[in-house]
Write a protein that holds these residues in place. Structure first.
Motif, PDB file in Angstrom:
ATOM      1  N   MET A 175     -49.047  45.598 -68.776  1.00 45.69           N
ATOM      2  CA  MET A 175     -49.769  45.018 -69.913  1.00 45.69           C
ATOM      3  C   MET A 175     -49.489  45.790 -71.201  1.00 45.69           C
ATOM      4  O   MET A 175     -50.355  45.936 -72.057  1.00 45.69           O
TER       5      MET A 175
ATOM      6  N   GLU B  26     -50.565  41.161 -73.854  1.00 42.66           N
ATOM      7  CA  GLU B  26     -50.559  39.981 -73.004  1.00 42.66           C
ATOM      8  C   GLU B  26     -51.956  39.472 -72.654  1.00 42.66           C
ATOM      9  O   GLU B  26     -52.921  40.223 -72.646  1.00 42.66           O
ATOM     10  N   ASN B  27     -52.002  38.202 -72.326  1.00 41.76           N
ATOM     11  CA  ASN B  27     -53.217  37.570 -71.823  1.00 41.76           C
ATOM     12  C   ASN B  27     -52.978  37.106 -70.393  1.00 41.76           C
ATOM     13  O   ASN B  27     -51.843  36.887 -69.985  1.00 41.76           O
ATOM     14  N   GLY B  28     -54.084  36.938 -69.661  1.00 39.67           N
ATOM     15  CA  GLY B  28     -53.981  36.419 -68.305  1.00 39.67           C
ATOM     16  C   GLY B  28     -54.243  34.919 -68.275  1.00 39.67           C
ATOM     17  O   GLY B  28     -55.126  34.421 -68.981  1.00 39.67           O
TER      18      GLY B  28
ATOM     19  N   ARG C  88     -49.370  36.782 -66.528  1.00 34.13           N
ATOM     20  CA  ARG C  88     -49.619  37.369 -67.825  1.00 34.13           C
ATOM     21  C   ARG C  88     -48.498  36.929 -68.763  1.00 34.13           C
ATOM     22  O   ARG C  88     -47.342  36.840 -68.365  1.00 34.13           O
TER      23      ARG C  88
END
Lengths: 88, 88
Positions: free
Chosen positions: A1, A5-7, A54
């Motif tokens: 990460m 980043e996003n999940g 991600r």
């Protein structure tokens, strides 16, 4: 990460293309009829994959999912992929 | 359609129970990593069935779907069924 980043949680549904036979669906229809389920008109049988990934953005995640469909999750000659976003 | 029936379209998702290994999901995770999808954290692999059926009521349809899950669509020892209504 390390990157920002996003999940994302995505469901990929893979079914035989409409113009292709669905022998598993037909077999289940027939079996349901034999064991007494009279109301069943049609069964389509497919696969479901829940993918947690991600990515920097939903656009990047979407692009990755499309490539996964083409490269691994489905056989594009006989199957269709559809994508549902379960988060974000 | 002699009885006063309605049509329903239901999606039944069948996944390995949470406490059971999901070897197909793990294999797909690993394969996606090998072909360059670095962002993938987890894949769950299951089956999806779209069932069109006729029933007197949604309650009757729901009861039939629950029985189909137990009797044919899933192995209740190692799999869980979840139901999504795509119509009505």
């Amino acid at each position: 990460m390390a990157r920002n980043e996003n999940g994302y949680l995505v469901r990929v549904l893979v079914y035989p293309r409409a113009e292709v036979l669905d022998p598993q669906g037909r077999a289940i229809e027939d079996a349901l009829g034999r064991i007494g389920f009279d109301g069943v008109e049609r069964v389509r049988a497919g696969k479901s994959f829940e993918v947690s990934l991600r990515a920097l953005s939903r656009a990047e995640a979407s692009e990755a999912i499309d490539r996964m469909c083409r490269q691994l999750l489905a056989n594009p000659i006989v199957e269709d992929c559809s994508v549902e976003w379960l988060s974000e």
